[in-house]
Design an enzyme around this catalytic site. Sequence first.
Site, PDB file in Angstrom:
ATOM      1  N   ARG A  89       0.819  -1.218   0.000  1.00 16.85           N
ATOM      2  CA  ARG A  89       0.000   0.000   0.000  1.00 16.85           C
ATOM      3  C   ARG A  89       0.848   1.261   0.000  1.00 16.85           C
ATOM      4  O   ARG A  89       0.487   2.269   0.603  1.00 16.85           O
ATOM      5  CB  ARG A  89      -0.949   0.025   1.213  1.00 16.85           C
ATOM      6  CG  ARG A  89      -2.067  -1.002   1.169  1.00 16.85           C
ATOM      7  CD  ARG A  89      -3.112  -0.607   0.137  1.00 16.85           C
ATOM      8  NE  ARG A  89      -4.284  -1.448   0.249  1.00 16.85           N
ATOM      9  CZ  ARG A  89      -5.382  -1.125   0.921  1.00 16.85           C
ATOM     10  NH1 ARG A  89      -5.464   0.021   1.530  1.00 16.85           N
ATOM     11  NH2 ARG A  89      -6.385  -1.960   0.961  1.00 16.85           N
ATOM     12  N   ARG A  94      -3.331   7.047   0.895  1.00 18.58           N
ATOM     13  CA  ARG A  94      -3.790   8.310   1.495  1.00 18.58           C
ATOM     14  C   ARG A  94      -2.779   9.003   2.381  1.00 18.58           C
ATOM     15  O   ARG A  94      -2.950  10.179   2.693  1.00 18.58           O
ATOM     16  CB  ARG A  94      -5.082   8.039   2.292  1.00 18.58           C
ATOM     17  CG  ARG A  94      -6.284   7.832   1.392  1.00 18.58           C
ATOM     18  CD  ARG A  94      -7.418   7.159   2.122  1.00 18.58           C
ATOM     19  NE  ARG A  94      -7.026   5.811   2.478  1.00 18.58           N
ATOM     20  CZ  ARG A  94      -7.833   4.906   3.028  1.00 18.58           C
ATOM     21  NH1 ARG A  94      -9.081   5.218   3.302  1.00 18.58           N
ATOM     22  NH2 ARG A  94      -7.387   3.700   3.308  1.00 18.58           N
ATOM     23  N   ARG A 127      -7.141  11.981  -5.455  1.00 22.74           N
ATOM     24  CA  ARG A 127      -8.441  11.483  -4.982  1.00 22.74           C
ATOM     25  C   ARG A 127      -9.460  12.599  -4.724  1.00 22.74           C
ATOM     26  O   ARG A 127     -10.667  12.349  -4.655  1.00 22.74           O
ATOM     27  CB  ARG A 127      -8.242  10.627  -3.737  1.00 22.74           C
ATOM     28  CG  ARG A 127      -7.730   9.224  -4.041  1.00 22.74           C
ATOM     29  CD  ARG A 127      -8.830   8.301  -4.551  1.00 22.74           C
ATOM     30  NE  ARG A 127      -9.667   7.848  -3.436  1.00 22.74           N
ATOM     31  CZ  ARG A 127     -10.875   8.293  -3.162  1.00 22.74           C
ATOM     32  NH1 ARG A 127     -11.430   9.214  -3.922  1.00 22.74           N
ATOM     33  NH2 ARG A 127     -11.547   7.818  -2.134  1.00 22.74           N
ATOM     34  N   ASP A 165      -6.828  -2.809  -7.393  1.00 25.14           N
ATOM     35  CA  ASP A 165      -7.365  -3.422  -6.180  1.00 25.14           C
ATOM     36  C   ASP A 165      -7.644  -4.895  -6.438  1.00 25.14           C
ATOM     37  O   ASP A 165      -7.926  -5.278  -7.578  1.00 25.14           O
ATOM     38  CB  ASP A 165      -8.652  -2.718  -5.737  1.00 25.14           C
ATOM     39  CG  ASP A 165      -8.979  -3.045  -4.282  1.00 25.14           C
ATOM     40  OD1 ASP A 165      -8.418  -2.371  -3.391  1.00 25.14           O
ATOM     41  OD2 ASP A 165      -9.743  -3.991  -4.033  1.00 25.14           O
ATOM     42  N   TYR A 186     -15.033 -11.045   0.735  1.00 25.42           N
ATOM     43  CA  TYR A 186     -15.793  -9.839   0.354  1.00 25.42           C
ATOM     44  C   TYR A 186     -17.020 -10.213  -0.471  1.00 25.42           C
ATOM     45  O   TYR A 186     -18.106  -9.665  -0.300  1.00 25.42           O
ATOM     46  CB  TYR A 186     -14.893  -8.867  -0.420  1.00 25.42           C
ATOM     47  CG  TYR A 186     -13.799  -8.318   0.458  1.00 25.42           C
ATOM     48  CD1 TYR A 186     -14.049  -7.264   1.337  1.00 25.42           C
ATOM     49  CD2 TYR A 186     -12.529  -8.876   0.463  1.00 25.42           C
ATOM     50  CE1 TYR A 186     -13.059  -6.777   2.178  1.00 25.42           C
ATOM     51  CE2 TYR A 186     -11.534  -8.402   1.301  1.00 25.42           C
ATOM     52  CZ  TYR A 186     -11.801  -7.370   2.158  1.00 25.42           C
ATOM     53  OH  TYR A 186     -10.828  -6.901   3.009  1.00 25.42           O
TER      54      TYR A 186
HETATM   55  O1  CP3 Z   1      -0.198  -1.692  -2.491  1.00 28.27           O
HETATM   56  C1  CP3 Z   1      -0.440  -0.804  -3.314  1.00 28.27           C
HETATM   57  O2  CP3 Z   1      -0.025   0.375  -3.203  1.00 28.27           O
HETATM   58  C2  CP3 Z   1      -1.202  -1.178  -4.562  1.00 28.27           C
HETATM   59  C3  CP3 Z   1      -2.611  -0.955  -4.566  1.00 28.27           C
HETATM   60  C4  CP3 Z   1      -3.511  -1.822  -3.703  1.00 28.27           C
HETATM   61  C5  CP3 Z   1      -4.717  -1.320  -3.130  1.00 28.27           C
HETATM   62  N1  CP3 Z   1      -5.368  -2.346  -2.556  1.00 28.27           N
HETATM   63  C6  CP3 Z   1      -5.168   0.078  -3.214  1.00 28.27           C
HETATM   64  C7  CP3 Z   1      -6.276   0.543  -2.365  1.00 28.27           C
HETATM   65  C8  CP3 Z   1      -3.436  -3.168  -3.370  1.00 28.27           C
HETATM   66  C9  CP3 Z   1      -2.332  -4.183  -3.668  1.00 28.27           C
HETATM   67  C10 CP3 Z   1      -4.620  -3.482  -2.653  1.00 28.27           C
HETATM   68  C11 CP3 Z   1      -4.933  -4.847  -2.168  1.00 28.27           C
HETATM   69  C12 CP3 Z   1      -6.152  -5.050  -1.380  1.00 28.27           C
HETATM   70  N2  CP3 Z   1      -7.388  -4.480  -1.545  1.00 28.27           N
HETATM   71  C13 CP3 Z   1      -6.253  -5.991  -0.330  1.00 28.27           C
HETATM   72  C14 CP3 Z   1      -5.147  -6.918   0.117  1.00 28.27           C
HETATM   73  C15 CP3 Z   1      -4.103  -6.210   0.905  1.00 28.27           C
HETATM   74  C16 CP3 Z   1      -4.536  -5.798   2.283  1.00 28.27           C
HETATM   75  O3  CP3 Z   1      -4.424  -4.617   2.581  1.00 28.27           O
HETATM   76  O4  CP3 Z   1      -4.939  -6.690   3.038  1.00 28.27           O
HETATM   77  C17 CP3 Z   1      -7.558  -5.928   0.177  1.00 28.27           C
HETATM   78  C18 CP3 Z   1      -8.109  -6.747   1.312  1.00 28.27           C
HETATM   79  C19 CP3 Z   1      -8.280  -4.974  -0.616  1.00 28.27           C
HETATM   80  C20 CP3 Z   1      -9.720  -4.611  -0.511  1.00 28.27           C
HETATM   81  C21 CP3 Z   1      -9.877  -3.183  -0.139  1.00 28.27           C
HETATM   82  N3  CP3 Z   1      -9.626  -2.121  -0.977  1.00 28.27           N
HETATM   83  C22 CP3 Z   1     -10.317  -2.672   1.101  1.00 28.27           C
HETATM   84  C23 CP3 Z   1     -10.695  -3.507   2.323  1.00 28.27           C
HETATM   85  C24 CP3 Z   1     -10.317  -1.287   0.988  1.00 28.27           C
HETATM   86  C25 CP3 Z   1     -10.798  -0.299   2.018  1.00 28.27           C
HETATM   87  C26 CP3 Z   1      -9.824  -0.106   3.107  1.00 28.27           C
HETATM   88  C27 CP3 Z   1      -8.967   1.084   2.836  1.00 28.27           C
HETATM   89  O5  CP3 Z   1      -7.746   0.983   3.036  1.00 28.27           O
HETATM   90  O6  CP3 Z   1      -9.529   2.124   2.473  1.00 28.27           O
HETATM   91  C28 CP3 Z   1      -9.840  -0.954  -0.304  1.00 28.27           C
HETATM   92  C29 CP3 Z   1      -9.635   0.394  -0.858  1.00 28.27           C
HETATM   93  C30 CP3 Z   1      -8.265   0.721  -1.328  1.00 28.27           C
HETATM   94  N4  CP3 Z   1      -7.460  -0.095  -2.079  1.00 28.27           N
HETATM   95  C31 CP3 Z   1      -7.571   1.944  -1.110  1.00 28.27           C
HETATM   96  C32 CP3 Z   1      -6.339   1.844  -1.765  1.00 28.27           C
HETATM   97  C33 CP3 Z   1      -5.258   2.887  -1.873  1.00 28.27           C
HETATM   98  C34 CP3 Z   1      -8.130   3.168  -0.386  1.00 28.27           C
HETATM   99  C35 CP3 Z   1      -8.999   3.898  -1.359  1.00 28.27           C
HETATM  100  C36 CP3 Z   1      -9.097   5.368  -1.101  1.00 28.27           C
HETATM  101  O7  CP3 Z   1      -9.907   5.777  -0.256  1.00 28.27           O
HETATM  102  O8  CP3 Z   1      -8.407   6.135  -1.801  1.00 28.27           O
END
Ligand code: CP3
Length: 379
Positions: A55, A59, A68, A104, A187
Amino acid sequence: MQEVHRSRCLSYTVFATLRLAPGLNRTHHPMPETHRFLEACRRQPVDRVPIWLMRQAGRYQASYRAVRAQVSFLDLCRSPELIAKVTAAPIEEFGLDAAILFSDILIALPAMGLDLSFDEAEKGKRGGGPRIGNPVRTRADVEALRLPDPRRDLGFVLDGVRAARRALAGRVPLIGFAGGPFTVASYVVEGGSQGFARLKTMLHADPATARTLFDKLTEGAISQLLAQVDAGAQAVQVFESWLGELSREDLEEFAFPCLARIARALRATGVPAIFFATGMGTHLGPVGQLGYDVVSLDWRTPLAEARRQLPGIALQGNLDPTLLLGPRETLLARAGGLLEAVGHEPGYIFNLGHGILPSTPPENVRALVEAVHGFRPRP
Ligand code: CP3
């Protein structure tokens, strides 16, 4: 184990030959031939321990928040130009050693027939998160799920890979990724981040339906990963974030066979395959048999112990992400301890044990990268 090992080495030899032959690369972008991240994945000696952070685009960065403010998360994931910009930003800001495609693990769900949205995080409320309007609960729901065709349905992801490779211009390798079947299923079945009870009940009450669901998600992960490699991803990571929720019996019955299938499908590509999961400390033996080149663990498992239990496999991890919140001295002391414990032998990639937290001060990320790059592995 020996057999697995030999075929892996062979595929590297074939890959190395391909890389040496001009015009045979699968992309036309400059390729970092011997980048320290790829070398560490292959357990080759490195000048410095490579570091990237799960990640790393997110943010906690002002540049990400600015993007964003203009577009929703899903629109960002669907714009190849913005994918490239956001993927490259942490490399430019912090000098990390690998970039991970911005996307994602749930991005293919709409193409499978699921109504995916992301709630916006509101101040003072629970953070935003994924929501599926028509969760999968029955045999008929599972059968109705379509298998996505990455080229037809996820062209924006593959164009994002190509655009990110151009933006990175050979400075660091690009990691592609997909979600593991259990984590994505959680999910899909629960309808969001709502625990695991419904999915686990499906495993126990209707194992045939659960198996069909896992098979579809496994096929989906494989086709997405192969398409990303074809578009230019130079390594791939499978995110099976919530796997530690399962008992050994359910891991062996449902999850491990699918994860091994993904690893087998990736082997022919020659690119390093990384397996990430949390809560695997008591399952390292079977995790080592899945067939991945690199295993990425969370902070609950001491990496020095994992090193002993996973001979022949590179390790990635596993700093507790809350250490990045401070204090700085504790962050650097713990990072130093990790490097001393596992950084002297080839086959180690510094990372966090899970994703970076949105409240992370960017200057702590900078200090961590500097400290990791300042460490010198004993020759
Ligand atoms: O790692 C990176 O920088 C690459 C991008 C990436 C994202 N999600 C961007 C994202 C990767 C590899 C993921 C994987 C992901 N997505 C996982 C597995 C890794 C982990 O953290 O366990 C999971 C479970 C998800 C599902 C997901 N996507 C959730 C539960 C959420 C909400 C929680 C949160 O952090 O806001 C997301 C949204 C998400 N995916 C964001 C980002 C940058 C936040 C979105 C935003 O508000 O801008």
